[in-house]
Design an enzyme around this catalytic site. Structure first.
Site, PDB file in Angstrom:
ATOM      1  N   GLY A  21       0.849  -1.200   0.000  1.00 15.86           N
ATOM      2  CA  GLY A  21       0.000   0.000   0.000  1.00 15.86           C
ATOM      3  C   GLY A  21       0.877   1.238   0.000  1.00 15.86           C
ATOM      4  O   GLY A  21       0.530   2.281   0.569  1.00 15.86           O
ATOM      5  N   ALA A  22       2.039   1.111  -0.674  1.00 16.12           N
ATOM      6  CA  ALA A  22       3.067   2.151  -0.578  1.00 16.12           C
ATOM      7  C   ALA A  22       2.642   3.487  -1.167  1.00 16.12           C
ATOM      8  O   ALA A  22       3.191   4.532  -0.798  1.00 16.12           O
ATOM      9  CB  ALA A  22       4.321   1.669  -1.280  1.00 16.12           C
ATOM     10  N   LEU A  26      -1.252   6.828   4.195  1.00 13.50           N
ATOM     11  CA  LEU A  26      -0.581   6.465   5.444  1.00 13.50           C
ATOM     12  C   LEU A  26       0.908   6.220   5.200  1.00 13.50           C
ATOM     13  O   LEU A  26       1.764   6.717   5.937  1.00 13.50           O
ATOM     14  CB  LEU A  26      -1.233   5.210   6.050  1.00 13.50           C
ATOM     15  N   ALA A  27       1.195   5.476   4.125  1.00  8.43           N
ATOM     16  CA  ALA A  27       2.593   5.164   3.836  1.00  8.43           C
ATOM     17  C   ALA A  27       3.379   6.443   3.560  1.00  8.43           C
ATOM     18  O   ALA A  27       4.464   6.666   4.109  1.00  8.43           O
ATOM     19  CB  ALA A  27       2.674   4.221   2.642  1.00  8.43           C
ATOM     20  N   LYS A 161      -4.781  -1.122  12.233  1.00  7.63           N
ATOM     21  CA  LYS A 161      -6.194  -1.352  12.516  1.00  7.63           C
ATOM     22  C   LYS A 161      -7.059  -0.829  11.361  1.00  7.63           C
ATOM     23  O   LYS A 161      -6.548  -0.045  10.561  1.00  7.63           O
ATOM     24  CB  LYS A 161      -6.572  -0.665  13.819  1.00  7.63           C
ATOM     25  N   LEU A 193      -0.460   4.498  21.139  1.00  8.67           N
ATOM     26  CA  LEU A 193       0.468   3.978  22.149  1.00  8.67           C
ATOM     27  C   LEU A 193       1.890   4.492  21.929  1.00  8.67           C
ATOM     28  O   LEU A 193       2.724   4.438  22.823  1.00  8.67           O
ATOM     29  CB  LEU A 193       0.458   2.451  22.155  1.00  8.67           C
ATOM     30  N   GLY A 194       2.151   4.992  20.728  1.00 10.50           N
ATOM     31  CA  GLY A 194       3.488   5.533  20.449  1.00 10.50           C
ATOM     32  C   GLY A 194       3.579   7.020  20.759  1.00 10.50           C
ATOM     33  O   GLY A 194       4.651   7.614  20.659  1.00 10.50           O
ATOM     34  N   GLU A 229     -11.812  15.738  16.983  1.00 11.24           N
ATOM     35  CA  GLU A 229     -11.174  16.337  15.812  1.00 11.24           C
ATOM     36  C   GLU A 229     -12.099  17.404  15.273  1.00 11.24           C
ATOM     37  O   GLU A 229     -13.323  17.235  15.294  1.00 11.24           O
ATOM     38  CB  GLU A 229     -10.964  15.279  14.718  1.00 11.24           C
ATOM     39  N   HIS A 253      -8.059   3.115  20.318  1.00 12.89           N
ATOM     40  CA  HIS A 253      -7.251   4.154  20.974  1.00 12.89           C
ATOM     41  C   HIS A 253      -7.743   4.434  22.405  1.00 12.89           C
ATOM     42  O   HIS A 253      -6.966   4.499  23.347  1.00 12.89           O
ATOM     43  CB  HIS A 253      -7.305   5.476  20.192  1.00 12.89           C
TER      44      HIS A 253
HETATM   45  C1  BG6 Z   1      -6.755   7.149  13.211  1.00 15.91           C
HETATM   46  C2  BG6 Z   1      -8.195   7.246  12.835  1.00 15.91           C
HETATM   47  O1  BG6 Z   1      -6.510   5.967  13.912  1.00 15.91           O
HETATM   48  O2  BG6 Z   1      -6.394   8.252  14.019  1.00 15.91           O
HETATM   49  C3  BG6 Z   1      -8.523   8.573  12.184  1.00 15.91           C
HETATM   50  O3  BG6 Z   1      -8.489   6.196  11.946  1.00 15.91           O
HETATM   51  C4  BG6 Z   1      -8.011   9.724  12.996  1.00 15.91           C
HETATM   52  O4  BG6 Z   1      -9.912   8.692  11.957  1.00 15.91           O
HETATM   53  C5  BG6 Z   1      -6.552   9.504  13.371  1.00 15.91           C
HETATM   54  O5  BG6 Z   1      -8.145  10.911  12.232  1.00 15.91           O
HETATM   55  C6  BG6 Z   1      -6.054  10.578  14.299  1.00 15.91           C
HETATM   56  O6  BG6 Z   1      -4.692  10.397  14.576  1.00 15.91           O
HETATM   57  P1  BG6 Z   1      -3.843  11.581  15.173  1.00 15.91           P
HETATM   58  O7  BG6 Z   1      -2.534  10.966  15.482  1.00 15.91           O
HETATM   59  O8  BG6 Z   1      -3.787  12.642  14.104  1.00 15.91           O
HETATM   60  O9  BG6 Z   1      -4.577  12.072  16.383  1.00 15.91           O
END
Ligand code: BG6
Length: 494
Positions: A21-22, A26-27, A161, A193-194, A229, A253
Site C-alpha cells: 500500500g506504498a 498512510l505510507a 487497525k 500507544l506511540g 477532531e 485508541h
Molecule cells: C486514526 C483514525 O486511527 O487516528 C482517524 O483512523 C483519525 O480517523 C486519526 O483521524 C487521528 O490520529 P492523530 O494521530 O492525528 O490524532
C-alpha cells in the site's frame, strides 16, 4: 519503550522493509517520514532497503518523488538534509503488482534479497492496506515464500487497525494470519500507544510515589478520556462509513488509554507483563449496553468562520447512513481498585477543537474546613493532554493572596514545549523502532484485542440491528446533548 541500544548490535544484519500500500496516504505521510527520521538518527541498520509495493504502475524515480514531498529535515536541519534525503531515497525502491499476484511477490522477493549471497536479511512487512486485503497478502506472500527466513534472520509483520469489525471477524483474521505469522512475529499497531504523552502515563503513575496511594476508588471520583477532531471524514468516506467512530477510535485508541490509566503496575517493563496487566483491566470491564452509550452524527455547521457540510452531505456517504461520527460511553471496571468509578470515554469528528486528553477527577475534600469559602471550588483534577499541545496539569485549590481567606483553583502545569527543548518524535518513529528491536510492549496482543472487542461487540450489534439513529450535532459544536445527559447520570459534567 525500547532502550534503543540493541539496534547498534543488529546493525550488521541487513534489513529489507516491504511496504504494502506504498502509494497510499498512510505510507507516504507517516511510514516513510518515520523511517527517514530513524535513518537521520542512525537508528536503521547500515544496510537497508525499503521496497514499496502497490498496484499503481510507477517508476522508482516517480515513487521517490512522491516520498520526498513528505520528508522533513527535523533531525538534520540545514545543508546536510538534502544529502541525507538523497541517501535515504537511494535505498527506496518500488515494485508494482496485484496483492494476490505470485509473480508480483516474486519480484518483491528478488528486490528484498539484494545484499549478497551470504547475507540473510531481516524482513519487515508493513501492511498499510485495507484490512480486507490482509489475508490475501499474507497467503500469497506465504506461497511465494517471502516470509520464510533462515534461523539467523527474522521476519515480522506490522498490521494497521481496524482488526476486524467485531469479535468474530477479528478472531477469524487473527486465526488465519497466525497460519503465516506467529503471534511473536505480529505487531498490531495502535499509533496512540506511540505518542509521547501516552508513553509517559506509566512513568507518571509508577515513577512518582505521590500518585500511588490516591490512584483508586477512595480518592478518584471519575475518569474522562476525550478525543476530538475539528475535521470531518476528509476523503476517507468509504472507510469511515463502514466502521464509524466506535470502531475507528473508541474500541482501540480510547480503550488502550483507559487500560494504561487503570492497570496495576507490571512486575517488569517487558511486553508480556505490561500486556498482561492491560488485559486484566479490559477483562474486568463488562460489555457495554445501549444504556451506556450515546451516538451522534454531525450536521452542517459553521466552524472557524467557514460553513461545513453535514456528514450525510459528504461525498461518498450514503444519504441515509446511520454511522456515528460521535460516540460517548460509560465503562466500569470490576476490580478492587476501581469498583464504582465511572470511566467516561468519548470521541467525535466535526467538533469544535482537536483535542485528546485524560481528566482524572478526585473526590471532594470531606468536611472541608474552608466551607463555605470553598463552596464553588471544584475538587482536584489531573489533566493529561495528548494533543494539540502535550501538557500535564494538576488543578489545586489555593488561597488568593489578600487579607481574608478566599480560595481559588490554580494549575500546576507542565508544558512539554517549554519544559523539554527537544524534538518530540512522531508516534510512528517510536513504534517502527520498537518493531526493529523486537519490542512488542506498545503493540496489541491477540488476547487484548479479544477483550477490547468483547466490550464493544454486543452494543455495536444492537446499535446496528435496531438501526438506532445517531443524534445530530452541528459541525464545530461540542457534540450531541445526549452525551451531557449520559455524563450527568454518573455525576459528571462534560
Ligand atoms: C486514526 C483514525 O486511527 O487516528 C482517524 O483512523 C483519525 O480517523 C486519526 O483521524 C487521528 O490520529 P492523530 O494521530 O492525528 O490524532
Amino acid at each position: 519503550m525500547a532502550s534503543h541500544s540493541s539496534i547498534a548490535e543488529a546493525s550488521n544484519q541487513p534489513l529489507s522493509i516491504a511496504v504494502f500500500g506504498a502509494s497510499g496516504d498512510l505510507a507516504l505521510k507517516k511510514i516513510y517520514p518515520a523511517l527517514f527520521a530513524l535513518f537521520c538518527q542512525q537508528l536503521l541498520p547500515a544496510h537497508f532497503k525499503i521496497i514499496g509495493y502497490a498496484r499503481t504502475e510507477l517508476s522508482h524515480d516517480a515513487f521517490r518523488d512522491r516520498i520526498m514531498r513528505h520528508l522533513t529535515c527535523r533531525y538534520v536541519p540545514g545543508e546536510k538534509c538534502e544529502e541525507r534525503m538523497q541517501a535515504f531515497l537511494a535505498a527506496c525502491e518500488y515494485v508494482s503488482g496485484g496483492y494476490d499476484s505470485i509473480e508480483g511477490y516474486r519480484k518483491l522477493d528478488a528486490a528484498m534479497k539484494c545484499f549478497g549471497p551470504d547475507q540473510a536479511e531481516n524482513r519487515l512487512f508493513y501492511m498499510s492496506i485495507p484490512p480486507f486485503l490482509f489475508l490475501d497478502v499474507a497467503n500469497t506472500m506465504h506461497t511465494a515464500g517471502l516470509e520464510s527466513r533462515p534461523p539467523n534472520a527474522w521476519s515480522r509483520v506490522v498490521l494497521e487497525k481496524p482488526f476486524g469489525s467485531d469479535r468474530a471477524s477479528s478472531d477469524f483474521l487473527t486465526e488465519n494470519m497466525a497460519k503465516v505469522f506467529t503471534e511473536d512475529q505480529t505487531y498490531r499497531i495502535d499509533h496512540y500507544l506511540g505518542k509521547e504523552v501516552i508513553q509517559n502515563l506509566m512513568v507518571l503513575r509508577f515513577a512518582n510515589l505521590i500518585f500511588d496511594p490516591i490512584w483508586n476508588r477512595s480518592c478518584i471520583h471519575h475518569v474522562c478520556i476525550s478525543w476530538g477532531e475539528d475535521i470531518g471524514v476528509e476523503g476517507r468516506a468509504g472507510y469511515f462509513d463502514q466502521y464509524g467512530i466506535l470502531r475507528d477510535v473508541m474500541q482501540n485508541h480510547l480503550l488502550q488509554i483507559m487500560a494504561l490509566a487503570a492497570m496495576e503496575e507490571p512486575i517488569r517493563l517487558d511486553a508480556k507483563y505490561i500486556r498482561d496487566e492491560k488485559v486484566k483491566v479490559l477483562r474486568g470491564v463488562p460489555a457495554l449496553t445501549l444504556n451506556d452509550v450515546v451516538i451522534g452524527q454531525y450536521t452542517a455547521g459553521e466552524h472557524n468562520g467557514a460553513h461545513h457540510k453535514g456528514y450525510l452531505e459528504e461525498e461518498g456517504i450514503p444519504p441515509h447512513s446511520i454511522t456515528p461520527t460521535y460516540g460517548a460511553a460509560v465503562l466500569k471496571i470490576h476490580n478492587r481498585r476501581w469498583d464504582g468509578v465511572p470511566f467516561l470515554i468519548r470521541a467525535g469528528k466535526g467538533l469544535r477543537d482537536r483535542r485528546t486528553e485524560i481528566r482524572i477527577r478526585f473526590r471532594e475534600v470531606p468536611a472541608n474546613l474552608f466551607t463555605p469559602n470553598s463552596a464553588d471550588i471544584a475538587p482536584n483534577e489531573l489533566v493529561i493532554r495528548v494533543q494539540p499541545d502535550a501538557e500535564i496539569s494538576f488543578q489545586i485549590t489555593t488561597k488568593v493572596p489578600g487579607l481574608n481567606i478566599a480560595l481559588a483553583k490554580n494549575d500546576l502545569n507542565l508544558q512539554y514545549a517549554s519544559a523539554f527543548q527537544t524534538i518530540i518524535p512522531d508516534a510512528y518513529e517510536c513504534l517502527l523502532l520498537d518493531v526493529l528491536e523486537g519490542d512488542r510492549s506498545l503493540f496489541i496482543r491477540a488476547d487484548e484485542l479479544e477483550a477490547a472487542w468483547d466490550i464493544f461487540t454486543p452494543v455495536l450489534h444492537d446499535l446496528e440491528s435496531c438501526t438506532i439513529q445517531p443524534q445530530g450535532y452541528p459541525f464545530g459544536s461540542t457534540g450531541p446533548q445526549a452525551a451531557q445527559a449520559l455524563a450527568a447520570l454518573h455525576g459528571v459534567e462534560w
